[in-house]
Design a protein around this motif. Structure first.
Motif, mmCIF file in Angstrom:
data_model
loop_
_atom_site.group_PDB
_atom_site.id
_atom_site.type_symbol
_atom_site.label_atom_id
_atom_site.label_comp_id
_atom_site.label_asym_id
_atom_site.label_seq_id
_atom_site.Cartn_x
_atom_site.Cartn_y
_atom_site.Cartn_z
ATOM 1 N N GLY A 130 -4.163 -5.600 14.133
ATOM 2 C CA GLY A 130 -5.159 -6.407 13.437
ATOM 3 C C GLY A 130 -4.595 -7.696 12.886
ATOM 4 O O GLY A 130 -3.705 -8.318 13.459
ATOM 5 N N ASP A 131 -5.106 -8.099 11.722
ATOM 6 C CA ASP A 131 -4.695 -9.333 11.046
ATOM 7 C C ASP A 131 -3.609 -8.978 10.037
ATOM 8 O O ASP A 131 -3.892 -8.593 8.913
ATOM 9 N N PHE A 132 -2.372 -9.120 10.440
ATOM 10 C CA PHE A 132 -1.244 -8.675 9.612
ATOM 11 C C PHE A 132 -0.586 -9.804 8.826
ATOM 12 O O PHE A 132 0.461 -9.613 8.226
ATOM 13 N N LYS A 133 -1.223 -10.973 8.781
ATOM 14 C CA LYS A 133 -0.662 -12.093 8.024
ATOM 15 C C LYS A 133 -0.876 -11.906 6.525
ATOM 16 O O LYS A 133 -1.908 -11.417 6.091
ATOM 17 N N VAL A 134 0.103 -12.328 5.759
ATOM 18 C CA VAL A 134 -0.014 -12.322 4.305
ATOM 19 C C VAL A 134 -0.786 -13.579 3.917
ATOM 20 O O VAL A 134 -0.596 -14.644 4.503
ATOM 21 N N GLY A 135 -1.669 -13.472 2.937
ATOM 22 C CA GLY A 135 -2.441 -14.636 2.528
ATOM 23 C C GLY A 135 -3.193 -14.391 1.233
ATOM 24 O O GLY A 135 -3.060 -13.341 0.606
ATOM 25 N N GLU A 136 -3.979 -15.381 0.865
ATOM 26 C CA GLU A 136 -4.777 -15.276 -0.360
ATOM 27 C C GLU A 136 -5.781 -14.139 -0.247
ATOM 28 O O GLU A 136 -6.283 -13.858 0.842
ATOM 29 N N ASN A 137 -6.061 -13.526 -1.368
ATOM 30 C CA ASN A 137 -7.036 -12.438 -1.455
ATOM 31 C C ASN A 137 -6.680 -11.229 -0.583
ATOM 32 O O ASN A 137 -7.554 -10.494 -0.150
ATOM 33 N N ARG A 138 -5.379 -11.070 -0.315
ATOM 34 C CA ARG A 138 -4.925 -9.921 0.467
ATOM 35 C C ARG A 138 -3.888 -9.149 -0.338
ATOM 36 O O ARG A 138 -3.010 -9.733 -0.945
ATOM 37 N N GLU A 139 -4.032 -7.863 -0.307
ATOM 38 C CA GLU A 139 -3.100 -6.980 -1.008
ATOM 39 C C GLU A 139 -2.169 -6.351 0.018
ATOM 40 O O GLU A 139 -2.593 -5.948 1.091
ATOM 41 N N ILE A 140 -0.892 -6.277 -0.327
ATOM 42 C CA ILE A 140 0.104 -5.670 0.546
ATOM 43 C C ILE A 140 0.485 -4.315 -0.030
ATOM 44 O O ILE A 140 0.873 -4.212 -1.196
ATOM 45 N N ILE A 141 0.381 -3.285 0.782
ATOM 46 C CA ILE A 141 0.801 -1.941 0.383
ATOM 47 C C ILE A 141 1.932 -1.529 1.317
ATOM 48 O O ILE A 141 1.708 -1.310 2.505
ATOM 49 N N SER A 142 3.128 -1.438 0.771
ATOM 50 C CA SER A 142 4.305 -1.102 1.579
ATOM 51 C C SER A 142 4.821 0.281 1.231
ATOM 52 O O SER A 142 4.752 0.711 0.081
ATOM 53 N N ALA A 143 5.352 0.927 2.250
ATOM 54 C CA ALA A 143 5.996 2.231 2.070
ATOM 55 C C ALA A 143 7.171 2.290 3.037
ATOM 56 O O ALA A 143 7.092 1.762 4.147
ATOM 57 N N ALA A 144 8.258 2.903 2.595
ATOM 58 C CA ALA A 144 9.449 2.943 3.444
ATOM 59 C C ALA A 144 10.286 4.181 3.159
ATOM 60 O O ALA A 144 10.207 4.774 2.086
ATOM 61 N N SER A 145 11.081 4.531 4.162
ATOM 62 C CA SER A 145 12.101 5.553 4.026
ATOM 63 C C SER A 145 13.343 5.021 4.730
ATOM 64 O O SER A 145 13.391 4.981 5.961
ATOM 65 N N VAL A 146 14.317 4.615 3.947
ATOM 66 C CA VAL A 146 15.554 4.080 4.512
ATOM 67 C C VAL A 146 16.285 5.173 5.287
ATOM 68 O O VAL A 146 16.815 4.940 6.376
#
Length: 97
Positions: A27-43
């Motif tokens: 989809g639209d994976f660009k970071v921008g205004e009015n967008r929330e980023i939810i990140s999750a990781a396992s190193v």
């Protein structure tokens, strides 16, 4: 198709493999205004998921070694599912979308 007409909505995606990583862009994976980023990781397990949310709906994602979630995320984007109640849970890499 029988019944009510519905507009066709295609959610683009691309995946690639190399250097022991499977990477997918949905989809639209660009970071921008009015967008929330939810990140999750396992190193430890070399896993990463970044969801891009706008108006409480997932509009894009970047996945590393989480290719098994591509189809589900595409369907969630296509259907415009409201994720307000689940956003905090998505911060856990072990929670499937």
């Amino acid at each position: 198709m029988i019944g009510k007409r519905q507009p066709f909505r295609f959610v683009s995606f691309c995946n690639s493999s190399g250097f022991g990583l499977n990477i997918a862009f949905i989809g639209d994976f660009k970071v921008g205004e009015n967008r929330e980023i939810i990140s999750a990781a396992s190193v430890e397990n070399n896993l990463y998921r970044r969801l891009i949310v706008k108006n409480n709906k997932i509009i894009g994602a970047i996945l590393i070694n989480k290719i098994n979630e591509v189809t589900t995320i595409r369907e969630v984007i296509e259907k415009g599912v409201d994720v307000l109640e689940k956003k905090d849970k998505f911060k856990d890499i072990n929670i499937k979308i």
